[in-house]
Enzyme design. Structure first.
Site, PDB file in Angstrom:
ATOM      1  CB  SER A 167      18.349 -23.056  -8.852  1.00 21.83           C
ATOM      2  OG  SER A 167      17.824 -22.512  -9.944  1.00 21.83           O
ATOM      3  CE  LYS A 210      15.965 -28.357 -10.360  1.00 21.85           C
ATOM      4  NZ  LYS A 210      16.068 -28.868  -8.924  1.00 21.85           N
ATOM      5  CE1 TYR A 231      16.003 -29.687 -13.300  1.00 17.89           C
ATOM      6  CE2 TYR A 231      17.408 -28.779 -15.017  1.00 17.89           C
ATOM      7  CZ  TYR A 231      17.481 -29.399 -13.918  1.00 17.89           C
ATOM      8  OH  TYR A 231      18.365 -29.500 -12.799  1.00 17.89           O
TER       9      TYR A 231
HETATM   10  N1  LIG Z   1      23.517 -33.412 -12.618  1.00 11.76           N
HETATM   11  C1  LIG Z   1      23.685 -32.159 -13.002  1.00 11.76           C
HETATM   12  O1  LIG Z   1      24.074 -31.984 -14.111  1.00 11.76           O
HETATM   13  C2  LIG Z   1      22.453 -30.991 -12.477  1.00 11.76           C
HETATM   14  C3  LIG Z   1      22.687 -29.764 -12.866  1.00 11.76           C
HETATM   15  C4  LIG Z   1      22.123 -28.646 -12.267  1.00 11.76           C
HETATM   16  C5  LIG Z   1      21.104 -29.099 -11.243  1.00 11.76           C
HETATM   17  N2  LIG Z   1      21.184 -30.616 -10.692  1.00 11.76           N
HETATM   18  C6  LIG Z   1      20.063 -30.528  -9.627  1.00 11.76           C
HETATM   19  O2  LIG Z   1      20.748 -31.272  -8.766  1.00 11.76           O
HETATM   20  C7  LIG Z   1      20.042 -32.231  -8.015  1.00 11.76           C
HETATM   21  C8  LIG Z   1      20.522 -33.434  -8.029  1.00 11.76           C
HETATM   22  O3  LIG Z   1      20.547 -33.856  -9.283  1.00 11.76           O
HETATM   23  P1  LIG Z   1      21.505 -35.313  -9.706  1.00 11.76           P
HETATM   24  O4  LIG Z   1      22.203 -35.022 -10.836  1.00 11.76           O
HETATM   25  O5  LIG Z   1      22.290 -35.795  -8.659  1.00 11.76           O
HETATM   26  O6  LIG Z   1      20.210 -36.234 -10.245  1.00 11.76           O
HETATM   27  P2  LIG Z   1      20.155 -37.777 -10.340  1.00 11.76           P
HETATM   28  O7  LIG Z   1      21.420 -38.485 -10.148  1.00 11.76           O
HETATM   29  O8  LIG Z   1      19.084 -38.206 -11.270  1.00 11.76           O
HETATM   30  O9  LIG Z   1      19.630 -38.242  -8.621  1.00 11.76           O
HETATM   31  C9  LIG Z   1      18.439 -37.698  -8.392  1.00 11.76           C
HETATM   32  C10 LIG Z   1      17.972 -38.096  -7.115  1.00 11.76           C
HETATM   33  O10 LIG Z   1      16.525 -37.701  -6.655  1.00 11.76           O
HETATM   34  C11 LIG Z   1      15.784 -38.680  -6.196  1.00 11.76           C
HETATM   35  N3  LIG Z   1      14.473 -38.523  -6.544  1.00 11.76           N
HETATM   36  C12 LIG Z   1      14.090 -38.269  -7.835  1.00 11.76           C
HETATM   37  N4  LIG Z   1      12.517 -38.049  -7.862  1.00 11.76           N
HETATM   38  C13 LIG Z   1      12.139 -38.314  -6.562  1.00 11.76           C
HETATM   39  C14 LIG Z   1      10.856 -38.598  -5.924  1.00 11.76           C
HETATM   40  N5  LIG Z   1       9.888 -38.287  -6.427  1.00 11.76           N
HETATM   41  N6  LIG Z   1      11.175 -38.724  -4.676  1.00 11.76           N
HETATM   42  C15 LIG Z   1      12.191 -39.005  -3.909  1.00 11.76           C
HETATM   43  N7  LIG Z   1      13.296 -39.151  -4.534  1.00 11.76           N
HETATM   44  C16 LIG Z   1      13.457 -38.624  -5.645  1.00 11.76           C
HETATM   45  C17 LIG Z   1      16.398 -39.985  -6.974  1.00 11.76           C
HETATM   46  O11 LIG Z   1      16.148 -41.088  -6.352  1.00 11.76           O
HETATM   47  P3  LIG Z   1      15.016 -42.171  -7.089  1.00 11.76           P
HETATM   48  O12 LIG Z   1      15.043 -42.304  -8.320  1.00 11.76           O
HETATM   49  O13 LIG Z   1      15.656 -43.627  -6.334  1.00 11.76           O
HETATM   50  O14 LIG Z   1      13.736 -41.768  -6.155  1.00 11.76           O
HETATM   51  C18 LIG Z   1      17.999 -39.713  -6.766  1.00 11.76           C
HETATM   52  O15 LIG Z   1      18.455 -40.131  -5.460  1.00 11.76           O
HETATM   53  C19 LIG Z   1      18.582 -31.944  -8.900  1.00 11.76           C
HETATM   54  O16 LIG Z   1      17.834 -31.185  -8.178  1.00 11.76           O
HETATM   55  C20 LIG Z   1      18.971 -31.487 -10.187  1.00 11.76           C
HETATM   56  O17 LIG Z   1      17.994 -30.737 -10.691  1.00 11.76           O
HETATM   57  C21 LIG Z   1      21.785 -31.458 -11.340  1.00 11.76           C
END
Ligand SMILES: NC(=O)c1ccc[n+]([C@@H]2O[C@H](COP(=O)([O-])OP(=O)(O)OC[C@H]3O[C@@H](n4cnc5c(N)ncnc54)[C@H](OP(=O)(O)O)[C@@H]3O)[C@@H](O)[C@H]2O)c1
Lengths: 98, 235
Positions: B132, B150, B146
């Site tokens: 989330s 979530k 978004y």
């Molecule tokens: N970073 C933040 O500030 C933050 C805050 C709150 C929550 N989150 C949550 O944490 C999680 C990870 O975020 P992150 O910050 O690490 O994001 P990120 O750096 O953009 O990485 C996202 C990952 O998900 C993969 N992905 C996206 N769409 C996909 C699809 N259709 N099929 C397969 N893989 C897919 C991407 O790989 P490909 O593009 O190669 O497919 C990438 O490996 C997410 O659920 C996000 O909502 C992040």
């Protein structure tokens, strides 16, 4: 073996798999009209899920295809394709022909 | 390493960001990690198996889980990390963008949970962790789609926790604060600072902060912890 026979055999083997986990006095008998779902069935919802998953897995492994046994009407009293062994077999035959 | 007893973790979205950090961390802990993303992964480790899968595609996800079942016969942990975000005013957000967000965050989490549960129930053990965000409790403006997606993930978590309880599978979610990854690279500093100001603990999150919560959820001793959402930053 025709597709129908193959499917019936898969369903029967899945019944046996489920019976392996049941008490001897509580075994499920296998025949086309046996109720899988609803008031007349001796399967509860977990039994049904277990049975359908066993069938899904056997279809995937024995027919070497990708198959998901999910269905919108799964738990509908009236129209569930999973009501009896026969309706389940009809349903699988149609789905696999798609 | 014995694949019969070594825990098998499936982590989605391992090509970068939090998912890559989680995969590297659990590989160091000696488990087998199956990862996926649309693009390739840079992780090189004898216990890492990468699959190029778009998690919104039911057939591809199904193949991935069938591969896990046939290869290992078990699955201990699923971490539904893959996700996308969009920062935009609702009035300027195209429906196609909302659809993509819902598909990646809600639909894909659902399909992965469903397929994971089928394998986990065989061993009557499983841990599922969904993702989330603090955008849900903070009702963040500019993140309507978004945050709504979530919220969907949180409800999914609570309902599946009940449905899977009889199989001894726990389902929980972690809600990170902003963490420096590509996901938020286009969000301006002013927006991030305003967000941090609303947290109880006013700093950016780190990969370790997320790993800490995930570790708690996947711990064998956490078998009485399910249907919970833990937010970082005291939100
Ligand atoms: N970073 C933040 O500030 C933050 C805050 C709150 C929550 N989150 C949550 O944490 C999680 C990870 O975020 P992150 O910050 O690490 O994001 P990120 O750096 O953009 O990485 C996202 C990952 O998900 C993969 N992905 C996206 N769409 C996909 C699809 N259709 N099929 C397969 N893989 C897919 C991407 O790989 P490909 O593009 O190669 O497919 C990438 O490996 C997410 O659920 C996000 O909502 C992040």
């Amino acid at each position: 073996m025709s597709m129908r026979e193959t499917l019936l055999s898969i369903i029967e083997q899945s019944f046996e798999e489920l019976n392996d986990t049941r008490e001897p006095g509580n075994l499920l008998s296998f025949h086309p009209e046996v109720a899988l779902y609803g008031a007349n069935s001796s399967l509860d919802s977990v039994d049904l899920v277990n049975l359908l998953l066993a069938i899904e897995e056997r279809i995937e492994d024995e027919l070497d295809i990708s198959f998901t046994i999910a269905n919108e009407k799964a738990l509908s009293q009236k129209n569930s394709p999973f009501k009896t062994v026969k309706s389940l077999c009809d349903y699988l035959q149609i789905e696999l022909a798609k | 390493m014995n694949p019969v007893t070594t825990p098998i973790y499936l982590i989605t979205g391992t090509s970068k960001g939090i998912g890559e950090a989680l995969a590297n961390y659990y590989l160091q802990q000696g488990v087998i990690v199956v990862g996926c993303s649309r693009s390739h992964s840079n992780i090189e480790h004898e216990s890492y198996y990468h699959h190029s899968v778009d998690v919104t595609d039911e057939q591809s996800v199904k193949h991935l889980f069938t591969w896990v079942r046939k290869t290992f016969g078990r699955l201990d942990v699923l971490i539904n990390n893959a996700g996308i975000a969009a920062m935009n005013h609702a009035i300027l957000t195209p429906a196609s963008s909302v659809e993509r967000i819902l598909q990646t965050n809600v639909l894909a989490s659902f399909i992965c949970c469903r397929e994971a549960a089928k394998i986990m129930k065989k061993k009557a053990f499983g841990r599922i962790v969904n993702f989330s965000t603090v955008a849900v409790p903070l009702n963040l403006e500019g993140e309507a789609a978004y945050a709504a997606s979530k919220s969907g993930v949180e409800t999914l978590t609570r309902v599946l926790a009940r449905e899977f309880a009889e199989f001894n599978i726990t389902v929980n979610a972690v809600g990170p604060t902003p963490i420096q990854t590509e996901l938020i690279k286009n969000v301006g500093d002013d927006k991030i600072n305003a967000l941090l100001a609303r947290q109880t603990l006013k700093r950016m999150g780190t990969f370790d902060d997320v790993i800490n919560v995930v570790n708690f959820f996947v711990d064998e001793k956490s078998d009485f912890i399910s249907a919970q959402v833990v937010y970082l930053g005291g939100v």
